[in-house]
Each structure stands twice: as C-alpha cells, then as structure tokens.
Design a protein around this motif. Structure first.
Motif, PDB file in Angstrom:
ATOM      1  N   PRO A 170       0.803  -1.229   0.000  1.00 20.20           N
ATOM      2  CA  PRO A 170       0.000   0.000   0.000  1.00 20.20           C
ATOM      3  C   PRO A 170       0.835   1.278   0.000  1.00 20.20           C
ATOM      4  N   HIS A 171       2.049   1.208   0.559  1.00 16.51           N
ATOM      5  CA  HIS A 171       2.900   2.392   0.647  1.00 16.51           C
ATOM      6  C   HIS A 171       3.173   2.998  -0.727  1.00 16.51           C
ATOM      7  N   PHE A 172       3.289   2.148  -1.745  1.00 20.08           N
ATOM      8  CA  PHE A 172       3.659   2.616  -3.074  1.00 20.08           C
ATOM      9  C   PHE A 172       2.443   2.876  -3.970  1.00 20.08           C
ATOM     10  N   LYS A 173       1.255   2.789  -3.405  1.00 18.66           N
ATOM     11  CA  LYS A 173       0.039   3.047  -4.177  1.00 18.66           C
ATOM     12  C   LYS A 173      -0.591   4.391  -3.845  1.00 18.66           C
ATOM     13  N   THR A 174       0.143   5.251  -3.175  1.00 19.95           N
ATOM     14  CA  THR A 174      -0.390   6.538  -2.746  1.00 19.95           C
ATOM     15  C   THR A 174      -0.133   7.620  -3.793  1.00 19.95           C
ATOM     16  N   GLU A 175      -0.784   8.775  -3.597  1.00 28.53           N
ATOM     17  CA  GLU A 175      -0.602   9.916  -4.495  1.00 28.53           C
ATOM     18  C   GLU A 175       0.840  10.439  -4.465  1.00 28.53           C
ATOM     19  N   GLN A 176       1.545  10.187  -3.375  1.00 28.51           N
ATOM     20  CA  GLN A 176       2.912  10.699  -3.274  1.00 28.51           C
ATOM     21  C   GLN A 176       3.837  10.090  -4.322  1.00 28.51           C
ATOM     22  N   PHE A 177       3.485   8.916  -4.813  1.00 23.95           N
ATOM     23  CA  PHE A 177       4.324   8.257  -5.815  1.00 23.95           C
ATOM     24  C   PHE A 177       3.772   8.406  -7.230  1.00 23.95           C
TER      25      PHE A 177
END
Length: 425
Positions: free
Chosen positions: A347-354
């Motif tokens: 989930p960490h890499f599925k955010t808007e930040q990436f």
C-alpha cells in the motif's frame, strides 16, 4: 599436582576462549550515500542480522557522500578494502573492470529470494563484463516536485508539462519577493539532473550514437545546459545553489524557498516530514520539443570485494538486507523503488505521493528512462569531480555552455570508444 592441573585447565580454557574469538567472523562494510536517519536504519537491520547469526559481527564505516568517491578510492588504493561496499552505479565500472569485485552469480543461484527479484536488478548489476558485480537495492527515478501554494500565488494551477512551461513557472514564481522557481543542484551529485535536461532539450535519450560518439555537445543538448545557466543567472534559483548538494536542494524545497525540485523518491522522505501533503505534489518530468522526456534512472546496491576473507558471511549479510521484507523496509526508509516484484502490492507505493514516478513508469511512449553508462571505468571521477567543477564554471559565467559540452562530449566519446574497442565481439 593439583596446582599443575589447575594451571593446565586454565591454559586449556584460555586456548579455547582464544579459539572461539578467532572463530568469530567480522564483516567490514562501507556505506557511502549517507545521512543520519539512513545510517541508523541500516544499523538496525545489521543488529537484527547479528542477532540471527551469533558470532558474526559487522563493522560499519559511514563515509560522507560529498567526499565519498575520493575517500573510498583512497581506502582501496591503501589496501584497506571492505568485504561489502555500497556501490553507486557510476562506480561499478571502476572497481568491476579492475577485477576487484566478486561475481555474485553463484551465490544468487542458491538464493531462495531470487525468485521474486525483478529483471532490472539482474540486468543493471551485471553491466560490467556481463558479471553480477553488484545487486541493486533499489532505483532512483527522477520526477518533478512542485509547491502548490507558491504556484497558486504566482497564478499557476498545474505543474509544468513542457520545458517552456517550466521556464515560465520559474519566471513567475521568482517574481514573488524572497522566492525562487527552481532548487538547482550546482554541487556534488548534480550531473544526472544536468544531463537529463540536456537530453530533454535535445529530444534524444542516452549518451552515445552507435559509433560511440557522445551526444552532449549536439545543439539541443547545449541549449539544455544554457537553460540551466539562464535559470541561475536570471535569479530563478538561489545564488548559493551553485554549490548545493542533495540536502540543500531538499531543504530549499520544503522550506518554501524554491517551488520546483527534480528528484528521486529519496527526497520524498524529508519533504513529507516537513510539508503537508496538501501543499505539494510530484508530477512527471516536463517534455521537450520532441514531445518526450528522458528521466534519469539511477541505482545503487551492494557489492562484495573479491579479496574478502569472509565471503560466505558477507553474502549472508547481503542476502539478508536484500530479502523482500528488508528491501521493502529499506526502500520506504531511503526512498527508492524496490527490487522485488512483490513490492508492487504494498500500500505504501500506491499513494498519491508516488504518482509522478508511476505515471512515468506507465507511459513508455512519452517517458524514456536513461541510465548512466556505468560500464565506463572513469565515470565516477567524471560525475563526482570533473562535471561538478565544470557546471559551476558555466553557472558563474566563467566558461560557455558550448565549451563545457564539447569537453564533456570529447571525454565520454573517448571513454566509450575505448570500451567498445576492448569489448569487440
């Protein structure tokens, strides 16, 4: 007689104790892309490894990134080689070509976690002589951070999508008192960004033509270098940015001093701690006249020195750090894209930040990634010393962009053509 037996037993005990101490294995490890939080996280992972492997100790040496190339080269030349070193991609040619690194292929063949290893990790770690001299721990891919509040204040409502919009945003934001458009990196580690903008302006990815001639002095490339000099000379970047490195450009962005920053996911860590997610975003790199962009894809990883006396234990440590769980934890901590395919579901890499990075990854027709020519033996010196001095000369108006581009092109052409001559099939 009792006294003799006591002395004998004591001697045997001391001998056994000494033997036990000698049986302990000490792994010397050098990290070079350092920061206090990063080093502490690495120490935590090392401590967990030591707990799981009684009798194996790790001696960690942390070199300051700004002087790491020279300091590590001095260590090696003095015979003070580690068992494991953190290997930036641009150093790989120097140490791999000279036969100083261990081929990791036999170790990986027995490694269970190799099953989920992405193809890029095998590809990028074996660019020198086709041997796996390094195993990457993650990838650094460029995208554009932009400050939404400063953009709004300047009358802008979106991140720049083209170089023309990029320059327009620089001009309008720099008109705000005390603010600048771009966090320019004129100091150590800046060449990747410089070369990226040269490629974008030139409408070509990569470094060389088929015959090994470098493209850095083509007219479009020179225009890209001139654009960066214009940003500095026009006051669109802070005056002291001529010597800025990674920490300074990140600070310049999260402090609100400058509104745009092209960087890898590692910059997101410090920025996310200091800024509200509502105040900034990450967009793809702007395109040039060709309608395409050429983000730099860099990487770093772990290498083993061939003269290590503790190779099996050294590989145990490397494989522990590069296991899926530890690698995902490391990627989150230091800001890289992980090496294992299983990470895509985290989930960490599925955010808007990436979003900016994954937009680039999902649109290959528009975004062509460029990796440094790490097979070249002298690339490390060129990146970390020569190019820094030359770029600063251009920014300060001491030399023209064309003069420097010609020098860079001549150097890289010779390096590439020499390499091609040695590696004829």
């Amino acid at each position: 007689m009792k006294k003799y037996n006591l002395l004998f037993a004591t001697a045997v005990g001391l001998a056994l104790s000494a033997g036990s101490a000698l049986a302990d294995s000490t792994i010397k490890m050098v990290e070079v892309i350092t920061s206090p939080p990063r080093t502490e996280f690495l120490k935590k992972q090392i401590a967990e490894f030591e707990t799981a492997n009684p009798g194996v100790k790790v001696e960690l040496v942390s070199l300051p990134w700004g002087q790491a190339f020279e300091k590590f080269l001095t260590m090696v030349q003095a015979g003070d080689t580690p068992d494991i070193v953190e290997m930036p991609e641009r150093w790989l040619g120097l140490y791999g070509t000279n036969g100083q690194l261990e081929d990791l292929t036999p170790y990986m063949a027995k490694w269970g976690d190799a099953a989920t290893l992405g193809d890029r990790a095998k590809q990028f770690g074996s660019v020198v002589d086709g041997k796996q001299y390094m195993l990457p721990y993650g990838y650094y891919l460029r995208a554009m951070f932009w400050n939404k509040k400063l953009f709004k204040e300047a009358g802008l409502d979106h991140a720049p999508t083209t170089l023309d919009e990029f320059m327009d945003a620089n001009k309008k934001i720099s008109a705000i008192n005390g603010k600048y458009g771009y966090c320019l990196r004129g100091g150590p580690g800046g060449f990747n960004g410089v070369q990226m903008f040269m490629n974008i302006a030139n409408g070509k990815g990569g470094y060389f033509k088929e015959d090994g001639t470098a493209t850095l002095n083509e007219p479009g490339s020179v225009k890209g270098l001139e654009m960066l000099a214009e940003i500095y000379k026009n006051g669109y970047a802070p005056k002291d940015s001529v010597s800025w490195g990674f920490n300074e450009i990140v600070t310049g962005f999260y402090s609100g001093t400058c509104a745009m920053l092209d960087q890898d996911p590692d910059a997101l860590i410090g920025i996310a701690e200091k800024m509200s997610p509502d105040d900034f975003a990450v967009a793809p790199m702007p395109t040039g006249p060709s309608g395409k962009s050429y983000p730099t894809l860099g990487y770093a990883g772990w290498s083993m020195f061939a003269n290590s006396d503790v190779k099996e234990d050294a590989w145990k440590l490397m494989s522990s750090l590069l296991s899926p769980a530890n690698n995902i934890g490391w990627a989150k901590e230091v800001g890289v894209l992980p090496i294992h395919t299983s990470a895509a579901e985290d989930p960490h890499f599925k955010t808007e930040q990436f979003k900016g990075w994954f937009d680039e990854l999902s649109n290959p027709d528009k975004f062509e990634f460029v990796t440094p020519p790490v097979h070249l033996e002298n690339l490390g010196n060129f990146y970390d010393q020569v190019s820094v001095k030359n770029f600063q000369e251009v920014l300060l108006g001491q030399r023209t962009a064309k003069e420097i581009a010609d020098e860079w092109s001549a150097f890289l052409t010779k390096e590439q053509q020499d390499w091609m001559a040695k590696n004829k099939k």
